[in-house]
Design a protein around this motif. Sequence first.
Motif, PDB file in Angstrom:
ATOM      1  N   LEU A  79       0.811  -1.208   0.000  1.00 45.19           N
ATOM      2  CA  LEU A  79       0.000   0.000   0.000  1.00 45.19           C
ATOM      3  C   LEU A  79       0.848   1.264   0.000  1.00 45.19           C
ATOM      4  O   LEU A  79       0.372   2.325  -0.375  1.00 45.19           O
ATOM      5  N   THR A  80       2.072   1.167   0.457  1.00 46.02           N
ATOM      6  CA  THR A  80       2.931   2.354   0.477  1.00 46.02           C
ATOM      7  C   THR A  80       3.642   2.477  -0.859  1.00 46.02           C
ATOM      8  O   THR A  80       4.149   1.505  -1.404  1.00 46.02           O
ATOM      9  N   ARG A  81       3.681   3.680  -1.382  1.00 44.60           N
ATOM     10  CA  ARG A  81       4.297   3.932  -2.681  1.00 44.60           C
ATOM     11  C   ARG A  81       5.793   4.174  -2.524  1.00 44.60           C
ATOM     12  O   ARG A  81       6.237   4.797  -1.567  1.00 44.60           O
ATOM     13  N   ASP A  82       6.549   3.698  -3.491  1.00 39.11           N
ATOM     14  CA  ASP A  82       7.977   3.973  -3.543  1.00 39.11           C
ATOM     15  C   ASP A  82       8.202   5.250  -4.330  1.00 39.11           C
ATOM     16  O   ASP A  82       7.348   5.698  -5.097  1.00 39.11           O
ATOM     17  N   ASP A  83       9.375   5.830  -4.163  1.00 42.85           N
ATOM     18  CA  ASP A  83       9.714   7.011  -4.948  1.00 42.85           C
ATOM     19  C   ASP A  83       9.811   6.633  -6.418  1.00 42.85           C
ATOM     20  O   ASP A  83      10.405   5.628  -6.787  1.00 42.85           O
ATOM     21  N   GLY A  84       9.215   7.427  -7.280  1.00 43.31           N
ATOM     22  CA  GLY A  84       9.249   7.166  -8.706  1.00 43.31           C
ATOM     23  C   GLY A  84       8.213   6.162  -9.160  1.00 43.31           C
ATOM     24  O   GLY A  84       8.179   5.769 -10.321  1.00 43.31           O
ATOM     25  N   ASP A  85       7.359   5.731  -8.264  1.00 40.71           N
ATOM     26  CA  ASP A  85       6.319   4.771  -8.601  1.00 40.71           C
ATOM     27  C   ASP A  85       5.228   5.488  -9.390  1.00 40.71           C
ATOM     28  O   ASP A  85       4.679   6.485  -8.940  1.00 40.71           O
TER      29      ASP A  85
END
Length: 86
Positions: free
Chosen positions: A30-36
């Motif tokens: 559920l948590t987004r990564d950088d650049g996602d």
Amino acid sequence: MDKKNALRAGALAAGTTLMMLLMSSPALALTRDDGDDPGAGLSVAQTLGLYVLCPLALFAIITGLVMVLDKSKTRVTKPAKARAKA
């Protein structure tokens, strides 16, 4: 002895599967990564077409090509009864 080995293999497979399930953390999805930057989702028809129909069509095409381009000579033999009478 076979039952003991089968039981041991089943326990090992079950334990390995359980550990893999416990170690993977779906909550982190559920948590987004950088650049996602996810795109738009697929509809049901698109999903079925991509994961069911395309592989089936590819399988049919490859099978057809193998059957058509088969160069082996097939011999037509008489049935066993006809050979026995002759």
